[in-house]
Every structure is written in C-alpha cells, then in structure tokens.
Design a protein around this motif. Structure first.
Motif, PDB file in Angstrom:
ATOM      1  N   GLN A  37     -19.731 -40.349  47.884  1.00 22.53           N
ATOM      2  CA  GLN A  37     -20.002 -41.766  47.653  1.00 22.53           C
ATOM      3  C   GLN A  37     -20.154 -42.040  46.158  1.00 22.53           C
ATOM      4  O   GLN A  37     -19.604 -43.015  45.637  1.00 22.53           O
ATOM      5  CB  GLN A  37     -21.264 -42.191  48.408  1.00 22.53           C
ATOM      6  CG  GLN A  37     -21.599 -43.654  48.257  1.00 22.53           C
ATOM      7  CD  GLN A  37     -22.869 -44.031  49.017  1.00 22.53           C
ATOM      8  OE1 GLN A  37     -23.754 -43.205  49.213  1.00 22.53           O
ATOM      9  NE2 GLN A  37     -22.947 -45.272  49.437  1.00 22.53           N
ATOM     10  N   LYS A  38     -20.873 -41.178  45.460  1.00 23.77           N
ATOM     11  CA  LYS A  38     -21.046 -41.375  44.015  1.00 23.77           C
ATOM     12  C   LYS A  38     -19.739 -41.147  43.271  1.00 23.77           C
ATOM     13  O   LYS A  38     -19.463 -41.814  42.282  1.00 23.77           O
ATOM     14  CB  LYS A  38     -22.158 -40.466  43.491  1.00 23.77           C
ATOM     15  CG  LYS A  38     -23.522 -40.937  43.966  1.00 23.77           C
ATOM     16  CD  LYS A  38     -24.638 -40.178  43.312  1.00 23.77           C
ATOM     17  CE  LYS A  38     -25.969 -40.786  43.741  1.00 23.77           C
ATOM     18  NZ  LYS A  38     -27.093 -40.204  43.006  1.00 23.77           N
ATOM     19  N   ALA A  40     -16.840 -41.918  44.388  1.00 21.77           N
ATOM     20  CA  ALA A  40     -16.013 -43.100  44.643  1.00 21.77           C
ATOM     21  C   ALA A  40     -16.397 -44.288  43.762  1.00 21.77           C
ATOM     22  O   ALA A  40     -15.589 -45.191  43.556  1.00 21.77           O
ATOM     23  CB  ALA A  40     -16.106 -43.486  46.115  1.00 21.77           C
ATOM     24  N   GLN A  41     -17.627 -44.287  43.225  1.00 23.54           N
ATOM     25  CA  GLN A  41     -18.040 -45.384  42.350  1.00 23.54           C
ATOM     26  C   GLN A  41     -17.377 -45.225  40.984  1.00 23.54           C
ATOM     27  O   GLN A  41     -17.114 -44.110  40.540  1.00 23.54           O
ATOM     28  CB  GLN A  41     -19.564 -45.400  42.206  1.00 23.54           C
ATOM     29  CG  GLN A  41     -20.263 -45.677  43.527  1.00 23.54           C
ATOM     30  CD  GLN A  41     -21.773 -45.639  43.396  1.00 23.54           C
ATOM     31  OE1 GLN A  41     -22.324 -45.704  42.313  1.00 23.54           O
ATOM     32  NE2 GLN A  41     -22.448 -45.532  44.534  1.00 23.54           N
ATOM     33  N   THR A  42     -17.097 -46.331  40.331  1.00 26.36           N
ATOM     34  CA  THR A  42     -16.393 -46.265  39.050  1.00 26.36           C
ATOM     35  C   THR A  42     -17.327 -46.094  37.851  1.00 26.36           C
ATOM     36  O   THR A  42     -16.893 -45.615  36.807  1.00 26.36           O
ATOM     37  CB  THR A  42     -15.535 -47.527  38.837  1.00 26.36           C
ATOM     38  OG1 THR A  42     -16.372 -48.680  38.921  1.00 26.36           O
ATOM     39  CG2 THR A  42     -14.438 -47.619  39.881  1.00 26.36           C
ATOM     40  N   LEU A  43     -18.576 -46.491  37.988  1.00 24.93           N
ATOM     41  CA  LEU A  43     -19.530 -46.358  36.887  1.00 24.93           C
ATOM     42  C   LEU A  43     -19.811 -44.888  36.613  1.00 24.93           C
ATOM     43  O   LEU A  43     -20.050 -44.113  37.528  1.00 24.93           O
ATOM     44  CB  LEU A  43     -20.831 -47.096  37.228  1.00 24.93           C
ATOM     45  CG  LEU A  43     -21.923 -47.079  36.163  1.00 24.93           C
ATOM     46  CD1 LEU A  43     -21.471 -47.845  34.928  1.00 24.93           C
ATOM     47  CD2 LEU A  43     -23.200 -47.689  36.719  1.00 24.93           C
ATOM     48  N   ARG A  44     -19.774 -44.489  35.344  1.00 28.98           N
ATOM     49  CA  ARG A  44     -20.082 -43.130  34.928  1.00 28.98           C
ATOM     50  C   ARG A  44     -21.076 -43.191  33.781  1.00 28.98           C
ATOM     51  O   ARG A  44     -21.021 -44.098  32.992  1.00 28.98           O
ATOM     52  CB  ARG A  44     -18.826 -42.373  34.467  1.00 28.98           C
ATOM     53  CG  ARG A  44     -17.792 -42.170  35.559  1.00 28.98           C
ATOM     54  CD  ARG A  44     -18.261 -41.133  36.565  1.00 28.98           C
ATOM     55  NE  ARG A  44     -17.249 -40.812  37.543  1.00 28.98           N
ATOM     56  CZ  ARG A  44     -17.153 -41.369  38.740  1.00 28.98           C
ATOM     57  NH1 ARG A  44     -17.972 -42.309  39.113  1.00 28.98           N
ATOM     58  NH2 ARG A  44     -16.221 -40.980  39.581  1.00 28.98           N
ATOM     59  N   GLN A  46     -22.680 -40.688  36.880  1.00 25.08           N
ATOM     60  CA  GLN A  46     -23.362 -40.828  38.159  1.00 25.08           C
ATOM     61  C   GLN A  46     -24.261 -39.607  38.337  1.00 25.08           C
ATOM     62  O   GLN A  46     -23.774 -38.467  38.357  1.00 25.08           O
ATOM     63  CB  GLN A  46     -22.362 -40.874  39.328  1.00 25.08           C
ATOM     64  CG  GLN A  46     -21.663 -42.178  39.499  1.00 25.08           C
ATOM     65  CD  GLN A  46     -22.604 -43.263  40.013  1.00 25.08           C
ATOM     66  OE1 GLN A  46     -23.480 -43.029  40.827  1.00 25.08           O
ATOM     67  NE2 GLN A  46     -22.404 -44.463  39.507  1.00 25.08           N
ATOM     68  N   SER A  85     -24.662 -34.501  36.693  1.00 26.58           N
ATOM     69  CA  SER A  85     -24.015 -35.806  36.768  1.00 26.58           C
ATOM     70  C   SER A  85     -22.500 -35.663  36.794  1.00 26.58           C
ATOM     71  O   SER A  85     -21.948 -34.662  36.366  1.00 26.58           O
ATOM     72  CB  SER A  85     -24.432 -36.699  35.600  1.00 26.58           C
ATOM     73  OG  SER A  85     -24.021 -36.152  34.371  1.00 26.58           O
ATOM     74  N   ASP A  90     -14.282 -37.502  35.849  1.00 23.46           N
ATOM     75  CA  ASP A  90     -14.748 -36.756  37.016  1.00 23.46           C
ATOM     76  C   ASP A  90     -15.063 -35.298  36.725  1.00 23.46           C
ATOM     77  O   ASP A  90     -14.822 -34.406  37.535  1.00 23.46           O
ATOM     78  CB  ASP A  90     -13.778 -36.883  38.192  1.00 23.46           C
ATOM     79  CG  ASP A  90     -13.702 -38.320  38.705  1.00 23.46           C
ATOM     80  OD1 ASP A  90     -14.676 -39.070  38.496  1.00 23.46           O
ATOM     81  OD2 ASP A  90     -12.683 -38.685  39.299  1.00 23.46           O
TER      82      ASP A  90
END
Length: 105
Positions: A37-38, A40-44, A46, A85, A90
């Motif tokens: 889920q994290k 898949a989020q675009t904010l970095r 995470q 993180s 990625d």
C-alpha cells in the motif's frame, strides 16, 4: 527465504536488487499488504520501519579479527538491517548501512 543481489547501492540506501527497484522486490518478498500500500502511494519517502521490524534484510559482512598463528585475519558473519523508508525511485533506505554492489541479500 527469498534472496537476491544488491545491484545498485548509494550510502545506506539499496536502490536495486537484481536490477529491479529494491522496494518492489522487498514488497514481493514480504508479501506485506501494508508495504504494498505504501509502495503504491506516490509521495516519497514513505516510512516502513514499523512494517519491516519483523522482516529485516540479511547479508554477510567480513572484517578483520585478531590473529592467531594458524588463522587468516578475515572473518565473516551475517547481520540484519531494517528498511526504514521507501525512497524516490522505490529504493530502500535502511537504518544501517554496509551493503555493497554485488552483495547477496
């Protein structure tokens, strides 16, 4: 256990494992829905330390040891590090370093 080779490293961040984004490989290895889920989020970045605490990465390190007359001065042992993180691109920023390109994970 799952395993691969660190193919791109910067400081204490593993950018690629087997040529693929490290966080994607780690998410596949762990099967963790929370990490997926994290990812898949675009904010970095995470934060994933809570999720990775029970699923560290292991690798072997070598270092000098005290010498005796019949030993060489290298010894190796396994150590564990926790991804803290998911970074831009990625990668996995770990709580400790030591990985080198070519290290089996």
């Amino acid at each position: 256990a799952a395993g691969g080779v660190a193919t791109e490293v910067q400081g204490r961040t593993i950018l690629k494992i087997d040529g693929l984004p490290a966080a994607k490989v780690y998410a596949d290895w762990t099967g963790s829905p929370a990490i997926r889920q994290k990812l898949a989020q675009t904010l970095r970045p995470q934060a994933i330390l809570e999720e990775s605490t029970l699923q560290p990465l292991g690798f072997r390190i070598s270092g000098a040891k005290e010498l005796s007359a019949d030993e060489d001065n290298e010894e190796s042992f396994h150590t564990l590090v926790h991804p803290g993180s998911i970074t831009d691109g990625d990668g996995l920023e770990c709580m400790a370093g030591g990985f080198k390109v070519g290290d089996p994970i």
